[in-house]
Design a protein around this motif. Structure first.
Motif, PDB file in Angstrom:
ATOM      1  N   VAL A  86       0.790  -1.293  -0.148  1.00 39.65           N
ATOM      2  CA  VAL A  86      -0.037   0.113   0.062  1.00 39.65           C
ATOM      3  C   VAL A  86       0.964   1.371  -0.079  1.00 39.65           C
ATOM      4  CG1 VAL A  86      -1.800   1.152   1.131  1.00 39.65           C
ATOM      5  CG2 VAL A  86      -1.950  -1.355   1.239  1.00 39.65           C
ATOM      6  N   TRP A 181      -2.068  -1.330  -3.708  1.00 39.13           N
ATOM      7  CA  TRP A 181      -2.998  -0.209  -3.855  1.00 39.13           C
ATOM      8  C   TRP A 181      -2.320   1.053  -3.386  1.00 39.13           C
ATOM      9  CZ3 TRP A 181      -3.035  -5.147  -2.031  1.00 39.13           C
ATOM     10  CH2 TRP A 181      -4.286  -5.847  -2.426  1.00 39.13           C
ATOM     11  N   TYR A 200       2.270   5.372  -9.928  1.00 38.08           N
ATOM     12  CA  TYR A 200       1.274   4.427  -9.716  1.00 38.08           C
ATOM     13  C   TYR A 200       0.710   3.955 -11.003  1.00 38.08           C
ATOM     14  CZ  TYR A 200       1.085   6.441  -4.860  1.00 38.08           C
ATOM     15  OH  TYR A 200       1.379   6.951  -3.633  1.00 38.08           O
ATOM     16  N   ILE A 205      -1.224   0.492 -10.841  1.00 37.46           N
ATOM     17  CA  ILE A 205      -2.046   0.478  -9.674  1.00 37.46           C
ATOM     18  C   ILE A 205      -3.108   1.506  -9.589  1.00 37.46           C
ATOM     19  CG2 ILE A 205      -1.618   0.998  -7.005  1.00 37.46           C
ATOM     20  CD1 ILE A 205       1.095   0.396  -7.233  1.00 37.46           C
ATOM     21  N   ALA A 207      -5.253   4.151  -8.008  1.00 39.32           N
ATOM     22  CA  ALA A 207      -4.995   5.042  -6.934  1.00 39.32           C
ATOM     23  C   ALA A 207      -6.175   5.779  -6.511  1.00 39.32           C
ATOM     24  CB  ALA A 207      -3.964   5.889  -7.053  1.00 39.32           C
ATOM     25  N   LEU A 227      -8.257   2.036   3.317  1.00 36.09           N
ATOM     26  CA  LEU A 227      -7.348   1.703   2.091  1.00 36.09           C
ATOM     27  C   LEU A 227      -6.796   0.544   2.582  1.00 36.09           C
ATOM     28  CD1 LEU A 227      -6.489   1.946  -0.812  1.00 36.09           C
ATOM     29  CD2 LEU A 227      -4.855   3.319   0.263  1.00 36.09           C
ATOM     30  N   THR A 230      -9.125  -2.357   2.854  1.00 38.93           N
ATOM     31  CA  THR A 230      -9.494  -2.922   1.554  1.00 38.93           C
ATOM     32  C   THR A 230      -8.443  -3.983   0.689  1.00 38.93           C
ATOM     33  OG1 THR A 230     -10.557  -0.851   0.794  1.00 38.93           O
ATOM     34  CG2 THR A 230      -9.802  -2.367  -0.988  1.00 38.93           C
ATOM     35  N   ALA A 231      -7.009  -3.416   1.237  1.00 38.61           N
ATOM     36  CA  ALA A 231      -6.094  -4.311   0.973  1.00 38.61           C
ATOM     37  C   ALA A 231      -5.977  -5.597   1.607  1.00 38.61           C
ATOM     38  CB  ALA A 231      -4.355  -3.648   1.050  1.00 38.61           C
ATOM     39  N   GLY A 234      -8.577  -7.743   0.052  1.00 37.29           N
ATOM     40  CA  GLY A 234      -8.523  -7.935  -1.334  1.00 37.29           C
ATOM     41  C   GLY A 234      -8.176  -9.176  -1.835  1.00 37.29           C
TER      42      GLY A 234
END
Length: 234
Positions: A86, A181, A200, A205, A207, A227, A230-231, A234
């Motif tokens: 991340v 991410w 990114y 990636i 973003a 975030l 989420t990762a 994921g």
């Protein structure tokens, strides 16, 4: 990523306390967290140090890197138990690229004019250069949307970055083999946001963009935690 440990890697001119609001929120959710004190001496040395911490953790690791910490996780993230990366307002380097080279293709941010250079002695009589931010400029450049009193404390306790770290080239780009991410601080005055976007985009990636200063972990900790979650999922 059930059971994954989140390793939060701070950037230049900062220390582990820059992640305090994020660390607290993750711990409240019973997410295992490690926040190492990165030496900020060299890209390769700092990456090796973070990699050693990653290897000491049993089970999978999600690496989170802010600013210069993004360059560090790009290299350290090659460890076998790293399952994701991340990037927060950070540098996503390619192999053979340095921070200076990535930044050199874009207009300067407000940071260069605020930097202070101090001789850095080494054993044996050799010397280098430490780079820090002038305390009077620290809040405006790094955290214009963060509590001014806190920014005063951070300015007084900032962790300098050795100038050599700007020139060392990344030997590997972990995002090529790990899911990643990213977050762009669109009001960043420390790193030109286009540097973040370019890195990114080049890495493939997707973003999220936040109207934030460079220290997004302090100004928008809930967005950063979301975030990271989420990762993790994921």
């Amino acid at each position: 990523m059930t059971g994954t440990t989140v390793v939060l890697v701070h950037g230049a001119f900062a220390d582990a306390s820059s992640y305090a609001p994020v660390t607290g929120r993750l711990l409240e959710r019973e997410v295992p967290v490690v926040v190492p004190a990165v030496p900020n001496r060299s890209l390769l040395g700092d990456s090796d140090y973070v990699a050693s911490i990653v290897r000491s953790i049993p089970g999978p690791v999600l690496l989170v890197g802010h600013s210069y910490g993004g360059a560090v996780i790009t290299v350290a993230g090659a460890q076998d138990n790293v399952t994701g990366l991340v990037y927060l307002s950070g540098y996503a380097l390619v192999e053979g690229e340095s921070l200076g080279e990535l930044q050199g293709g874009f207009p300067d941010s407000d940071l260069p004019a605020a930097l202070v250079y101090t001789p850095l002695p080494f054993p044996g009589g050799e010397s280098g250069t430490d780079v820090s931010v002038a305390p009077a400029r620290f809040a405006d450049v790094l955290g214009h949307d963060v509590d001014p009193q806190l920014m005063g404390v951070l300015a007084a306790s900032q962790r300098p970055l050795a100038a050599a770290a700007f020139e060392e080239q990344a030997p590997v780009a972990a995002w090529r083999t790990k899911p990643a991410w990213a977050l762009v601080s669109s009001s960043d005055r420390t790193i030109n946001p286009d540097v973040e976007r370019h890195g990114y985009r080049r890495a493939g990636i997707a973003a999220v963009e936040v109207d934030s200063s460079h220290l997004v972990m302090l100004s928008h900790p809930d967005v950063v935690v979301d975030l990271i979650l989420t990762a993790l999922n994921g």
